[in-house]
Design an enzyme around this catalytic site. Structure first.
Site, PDB file in Angstrom:
ATOM      1  N   HIS A  62       9.303  -7.708   7.786  1.00  0.00           N
ATOM      2  CA  HIS A  62      10.459  -8.163   7.309  1.00  0.00           C
ATOM      3  C   HIS A  62      11.180  -9.457   7.893  1.00  0.00           C
ATOM      4  O   HIS A  62      10.788  -9.897   9.001  1.00  0.00           O
ATOM      5  CB  HIS A  62      11.440  -7.027   7.986  1.00  0.00           C
ATOM      6  N   LYS A  72      15.838 -11.936  16.415  1.00  0.00           N
ATOM      7  CA  LYS A  72      15.797 -10.413  16.722  1.00  0.00           C
ATOM      8  C   LYS A  72      15.377 -10.466  18.405  1.00  0.00           C
ATOM      9  O   LYS A  72      14.368 -11.553  18.831  1.00  0.00           O
ATOM     10  CB  LYS A  72      15.025  -9.542  16.166  1.00  0.00           C
ATOM     11  N   TYR A 132      17.151  -3.239  19.303  1.00  0.00           N
ATOM     12  CA  TYR A 132      17.014  -4.613  19.306  1.00  0.00           C
ATOM     13  C   TYR A 132      18.679  -5.097  18.769  1.00  0.00           C
ATOM     14  O   TYR A 132      18.980  -4.248  18.123  1.00  0.00           O
ATOM     15  CB  TYR A 132      16.091  -5.057  18.315  1.00  0.00           C
ATOM     16  N   ASP A 168       8.329  -0.810   2.249  1.00  0.00           N
ATOM     17  CA  ASP A 168       7.192  -1.412   2.502  1.00  0.00           C
ATOM     18  C   ASP A 168       5.984  -1.672   1.670  1.00  0.00           C
ATOM     19  O   ASP A 168       5.137  -2.341   1.606  1.00  0.00           O
ATOM     20  CB  ASP A 168       6.838  -1.321   3.912  1.00  0.00           C
TER      21      ASP A 168
END
Length: 205
Positions: A62, A72, A132, A168
């Site tokens: 991603h 991130k 995260y 995905d």
């Protein structure tokens, strides 16, 4: 806390110092000042996510449009994953290259990846739990993906039976994403992060 750059520009591995005894342990898994010193600019904390995955689940790859992109800072608080960073920035010297770091609840490493880089992971255990923080909030119109099993990327996922989400599973290959103009531009990403270094954040050291 030790912070070292990975082989892809804009990606870093963070190894915390753990303090433990018979009662348990304590560690700093994120330090605003130490990360800013290493990467050259502070990380804006705009959103925090938590992801729980069964063994053999593969999520990613991603990425987000730049600007603003989405940096991130990722760690695994339960179980273990292979965390993967992919350079999707067209024009980058390491374009198309990937690097993996094991994140688990033993060493408690973290990975930081800058705007423009792709991110994915494979769960090595059941109930693998990632947490995260992100520099921007989720923007469905600016979020994209590249197929994690794309042969051109050649990611060596540690599973013979990867489990993908519907999203995905239909993601484009790296070549298709590039042809469709979805991938970030390397120079644009560098200019954007340079601007972050110049602007700083309120309350930053």
């Amino acid at each position: 806390m030790k912070i070292r750059p990975l082989g892809i520009e804009g990606a870093w591995e963070i190894v915390p110092q753990q303090h433990g005894d018979a009662r348990g342990l304590f560690l700093e898994w994120y330090r605003f000042d130490r990360l800013a010193e290493a990467v050259g600019h502070p990380l804006r904390l705009a959103q925090g996510n938590l992801s729980v995955s069964a063994r053999d689940v593969v999520r990613g790859i991603h990425f987000a449009d730049v600007p603003p992109g989405q940096a991130k800072y990722v760690t695994c608080v339960r179980g273990a994953v292979l965390d993967v960073v992919v350079d999707l920035r067209v024009g980058s010297p390491s374009f198309g290259r990937w690097e993996g770091v094991r994140l688990d609840d033993v060493d408690r490493r973290a990975v930081y990846l800058a705007e423009g880089l792709g991110h994915g992971f494979c769960a090595l255990t059941d109930d693998a739990t990632l947490t995260y923080v992100c520099s921007t909030t989720y923007n469905p119109t600016g979020e994209h993906g590249v197929h994690p099993l794309d042969e051109e990327l050649g990611i060596e996922w540690p599973t013979a039976s990867p489990q993908l989400s519907d999203r995905d599973a239909v993601a484009p290959s790296l070549s298709e994403a590039r042809q469709r103009g979805l991938l970030p531009d390397y120079d644009t990403c560098r200019a954007y992060t340079a601007g972050l270094a110049g602007a700083g954040l309120p309350g930053s050291p």
